[in-house]
Design a protein around this motif. Sequence first.
Motif, PDB file in Angstrom:
ATOM      1  N   ASP A 145       0.831  -1.204   0.000  1.00  0.00           N
ATOM      2  CA  ASP A 145       0.000   0.000   0.000  1.00  0.00           C
ATOM      3  C   ASP A 145       0.868   1.257   0.000  1.00  0.00           C
ATOM      4  O   ASP A 145       0.573   2.229  -0.704  1.00  0.00           O
ATOM      5  CB  ASP A 145      -0.915   0.007   1.230  1.00  0.00           C
ATOM      6  CG  ASP A 145      -2.034  -1.019   1.134  1.00  0.00           C
ATOM      7  OD1 ASP A 145      -2.338  -1.459   0.010  1.00  0.00           O
ATOM      8  OD2 ASP A 145      -2.610  -1.360   2.188  1.00  0.00           O
ATOM      9  N   ARG A 146       1.939   1.234   0.760  1.00  0.00           N
ATOM     10  CA  ARG A 146       2.810   2.410   0.861  1.00  0.00           C
ATOM     11  C   ARG A 146       3.545   2.679  -0.445  1.00  0.00           C
ATOM     12  O   ARG A 146       3.552   3.809  -0.936  1.00  0.00           O
ATOM     13  CB  ARG A 146       3.812   2.223   1.996  1.00  0.00           C
ATOM     14  CG  ARG A 146       3.195   2.230   3.378  1.00  0.00           C
ATOM     15  CD  ARG A 146       4.249   2.167   4.468  1.00  0.00           C
ATOM     16  NE  ARG A 146       5.056   3.378   4.520  1.00  0.00           N
ATOM     17  CZ  ARG A 146       6.022   3.592   5.399  1.00  0.00           C
ATOM     18  NH1 ARG A 146       6.303   2.673   6.307  1.00  0.00           N
ATOM     19  NH2 ARG A 146       6.715   4.716   5.391  1.00  0.00           N
ATOM     20  N   VAL A 147       4.158   1.642  -1.002  1.00  0.00           N
ATOM     21  CA  VAL A 147       4.951   1.892  -2.215  1.00  0.00           C
ATOM     22  C   VAL A 147       4.057   2.187  -3.418  1.00  0.00           C
ATOM     23  O   VAL A 147       4.468   2.888  -4.345  1.00  0.00           O
ATOM     24  CB  VAL A 147       5.914   0.719  -2.515  1.00  0.00           C
ATOM     25  CG1 VAL A 147       6.962   0.604  -1.422  1.00  0.00           C
ATOM     26  CG2 VAL A 147       5.171  -0.597  -2.689  1.00  0.00           C
ATOM     27  N   ALA A 148       2.835   1.644  -3.422  1.00  0.00           N
ATOM     28  CA  ALA A 148       1.918   1.925  -4.531  1.00  0.00           C
ATOM     29  C   ALA A 148       1.526   3.392  -4.571  1.00  0.00           C
ATOM     30  O   ALA A 148       1.153   3.921  -5.625  1.00  0.00           O
ATOM     31  CB  ALA A 148       0.672   1.051  -4.426  1.00  0.00           C
ATOM     32  N   GLU A 149       1.615   4.069  -3.433  1.00  0.00           N
ATOM     33  CA  GLU A 149       1.315   5.499  -3.386  1.00  0.00           C
ATOM     34  C   GLU A 149       2.499   6.343  -3.870  1.00  0.00           C
ATOM     35  O   GLU A 149       2.320   7.496  -4.248  1.00  0.00           O
ATOM     36  CB  GLU A 149       0.953   5.910  -1.958  1.00  0.00           C
ATOM     37  CG  GLU A 149      -0.359   5.320  -1.460  1.00  0.00           C
ATOM     38  CD  GLU A 149      -0.627   5.683  -0.009  1.00  0.00           C
ATOM     39  OE1 GLU A 149       0.281   6.282   0.630  1.00  0.00           O
ATOM     40  OE2 GLU A 149      -1.727   5.388   0.485  1.00  0.00           O
ATOM     41  N   GLN A 150       3.695   5.755  -3.845  1.00  0.00           N
ATOM     42  CA  GLN A 150       4.908   6.505  -4.153  1.00  0.00           C
ATOM     43  C   GLN A 150       5.419   6.292  -5.572  1.00  0.00           C
ATOM     44  O   GLN A 150       6.263   7.067  -6.045  1.00  0.00           O
ATOM     45  CB  GLN A 150       6.007   6.117  -3.159  1.00  0.00           C
ATOM     46  CG  GLN A 150       5.636   6.417  -1.710  1.00  0.00           C
ATOM     47  CD  GLN A 150       6.609   5.796  -0.723  1.00  0.00           C
ATOM     48  OE1 GLN A 150       7.611   5.195  -1.114  1.00  0.00           O
ATOM     49  NE2 GLN A 150       6.329   5.930   0.557  1.00  0.00           N
ATOM     50  N   TYR A 151       4.941   5.242  -6.252  1.00  0.00           N
ATOM     51  CA  TYR A 151       5.415   4.910  -7.592  1.00  0.00           C
ATOM     52  C   TYR A 151       4.242   4.719  -8.535  1.00  0.00           C
ATOM     53  O   TYR A 151       3.139   4.341  -8.117  1.00  0.00           O
ATOM     54  CB  TYR A 151       6.270   3.644  -7.555  1.00  0.00           C
ATOM     55  CG  TYR A 151       7.540   3.809  -6.750  1.00  0.00           C
ATOM     56  CD1 TYR A 151       8.727   4.220  -7.354  1.00  0.00           C
ATOM     57  CD2 TYR A 151       7.544   3.582  -5.379  1.00  0.00           C
ATOM     58  CE1 TYR A 151       9.887   4.392  -6.605  1.00  0.00           C
ATOM     59  CE2 TYR A 151       8.696   3.756  -4.617  1.00  0.00           C
ATOM     60  CZ  TYR A 151       9.859   4.161  -5.245  1.00  0.00           C
ATOM     61  OH  TYR A 151      10.998   4.341  -4.502  1.00  0.00           O
ATOM     62  N   ASP A 152       4.499   4.947  -9.821  1.00  0.00           N
ATOM     63  CA  ASP A 152       3.453   4.728 -10.817  1.00  0.00           C
ATOM     64  C   ASP A 152       3.188   3.241 -11.016  1.00  0.00           C
ATOM     65  O   ASP A 152       2.038   2.829 -11.212  1.00  0.00           O
ATOM     66  CB  ASP A 152       3.860   5.358 -12.154  1.00  0.00           C
ATOM     67  CG  ASP A 152       4.024   6.862 -12.050  1.00  0.00           C
ATOM     68  OD1 ASP A 152       3.157   7.514 -11.437  1.00  0.00           O
ATOM     69  OD2 ASP A 152       5.033   7.382 -12.565  1.00  0.00           O
ATOM     70  N   VAL A 153       4.265   2.450 -11.009  1.00  0.00           N
ATOM     71  CA  VAL A 153       4.143   1.000 -11.187  1.00  0.00           C
ATOM     72  C   VAL A 153       5.103   0.306 -10.226  1.00  0.00           C
ATOM     73  O   VAL A 153       6.261   0.729 -10.090  1.00  0.00           O
ATOM     74  CB  VAL A 153       4.469   0.553 -12.633  1.00  0.00           C
ATOM     75  CG1 VAL A 153       4.252  -0.961 -12.785  1.00  0.00           C
ATOM     76  CG2 VAL A 153       3.637   1.316 -13.646  1.00  0.00           C
ATOM     77  N   VAL A 154       4.622  -0.755  -9.578  1.00  0.00           N
ATOM     78  CA  VAL A 154       5.461  -1.583  -8.706  1.00  0.00           C
ATOM     79  C   VAL A 154       5.453  -3.000  -9.276  1.00  0.00           C
ATOM     80  O   VAL A 154       4.384  -3.608  -9.428  1.00  0.00           O
ATOM     81  CB  VAL A 154       4.939  -1.601  -7.261  1.00  0.00           C
ATOM     82  CG1 VAL A 154       5.819  -2.487  -6.384  1.00  0.00           C
ATOM     83  CG2 VAL A 154       4.878  -0.185  -6.692  1.00  0.00           C
ATOM     84  N   LEU A 155       6.633  -3.509  -9.624  1.00  0.00           N
ATOM     85  CA  LEU A 155       6.771  -4.864 -10.170  1.00  0.00           C
ATOM     86  C   LEU A 155       7.350  -5.775  -9.095  1.00  0.00           C
ATOM     87  O   LEU A 155       8.391  -5.462  -8.513  1.00  0.00           O
ATOM     88  CB  LEU A 155       7.699  -4.863 -11.393  1.00  0.00           C
ATOM     89  CG  LEU A 155       7.310  -3.951 -12.557  1.00  0.00           C
ATOM     90  CD1 LEU A 155       8.373  -4.040 -13.653  1.00  0.00           C
ATOM     91  CD2 LEU A 155       5.939  -4.310 -13.111  1.00  0.00           C
ATOM     92  N   LEU A 156       6.697  -6.898  -8.847  1.00  0.00           N
ATOM     93  CA  LEU A 156       7.157  -7.855  -7.849  1.00  0.00           C
ATOM     94  C   LEU A 156       7.699  -9.097  -8.538  1.00  0.00           C
ATOM     95  O   LEU A 156       6.975  -9.763  -9.291  1.00  0.00           O
ATOM     96  CB  LEU A 156       6.012  -8.256  -6.910  1.00  0.00           C
ATOM     97  CG  LEU A 156       5.214  -7.138  -6.239  1.00  0.00           C
ATOM     98  CD1 LEU A 156       4.183  -7.746  -5.294  1.00  0.00           C
ATOM     99  CD2 LEU A 156       6.111  -6.166  -5.508  1.00  0.00           C
ATOM    100  N   ASP A 157       8.957  -9.399  -8.303  1.00  0.00           N
ATOM    101  CA  ASP A 157       9.570 -10.629  -8.827  1.00  0.00           C
ATOM    102  C   ASP A 157       9.361 -11.718  -7.779  1.00  0.00           C
ATOM    103  O   ASP A 157       9.973 -11.694  -6.711  1.00  0.00           O
ATOM    104  CB  ASP A 157      11.055 -10.403  -9.085  1.00  0.00           C
ATOM    105  CG  ASP A 157      11.733 -11.623  -9.708  1.00  0.00           C
ATOM    106  OD1 ASP A 157      11.011 -12.521 -10.180  1.00  0.00           O
ATOM    107  OD2 ASP A 157      12.970 -11.672  -9.712  1.00  0.00           O
ATOM    108  N   ALA A 158       8.477 -12.677  -8.074  1.00  0.00           N
ATOM    109  CA  ALA A 158       8.095 -13.701  -7.103  1.00  0.00           C
ATOM    110  C   ALA A 158       8.634 -15.071  -7.511  1.00  0.00           C
ATOM    111  O   ALA A 158       8.908 -15.311  -8.686  1.00  0.00           O
ATOM    112  CB  ALA A 158       6.577 -13.768  -6.976  1.00  0.00           C
TER     113      ALA A 158
END
Length: 235
Positions: A145-158
Amino acid sequence: MAGRYKKDRKLFSHIMPKSAVAESFRTLRTNIAFSSPAGRNRTILITSPIPEDGKSTVVSNLGVVLAQAQSRVLIVDCDLRKPVMHSCFSLDRVSGLTNVLARDLDPGEVVSPTEVAGLYVIPSGPIPPNPSELLGSAKMAGFLDRVAEQYDVVLLDAPPVIAVTDAALLAPLVDRVLLVLKAGSSRIEMAREARDQLVKANAKSIGVVLNGARLNRGGGYYYYYGGEDEKRAVN
């Protein structure tokens, strides 16, 4: 132009921006943008059925082309078992996601810039004894939730979805899941099993990236053919 990045790390979109491979990633970027309403692709999880399907290469190159399109992009290495994202960008992983989750660090304390303007990475951090517990925790949901507010796109390498439960735990927390399959290697039954696990985990939207497919114009390796309907993509 390549700077400290080595060609064997496969950052094609950065070191060979005019190549057919880089163009394929730009096509993937465009397809993602048009596949759902604006604002619905802020957090994207990338996984694969099994190891060695090329998901981390897809993550890093997709991050590059998104940043090249003037987006502020964060890549988070959520593979807390065999992390590689720090190697892709010549970073260390002394501090990273595990420090945020286990020690309540602010995400900004572990973010590293890259040579690509607008592209940032949070490495895995030290490998923990309890990856699934950390990734499935309320702290992980709060972190996203926090990083989604700070960046346009968040990519998670799972990690691969069939091998461990980590990707399934993360899937309901993100806006979209991309399932990476490898041409000539991924078996259809494994693709279906991976798809089914993500569906059972309540993934909101599942797309498919075919890795290793030769394009007619030559030189290409990646082609996006999935869409909003995950059943159509792998049936």
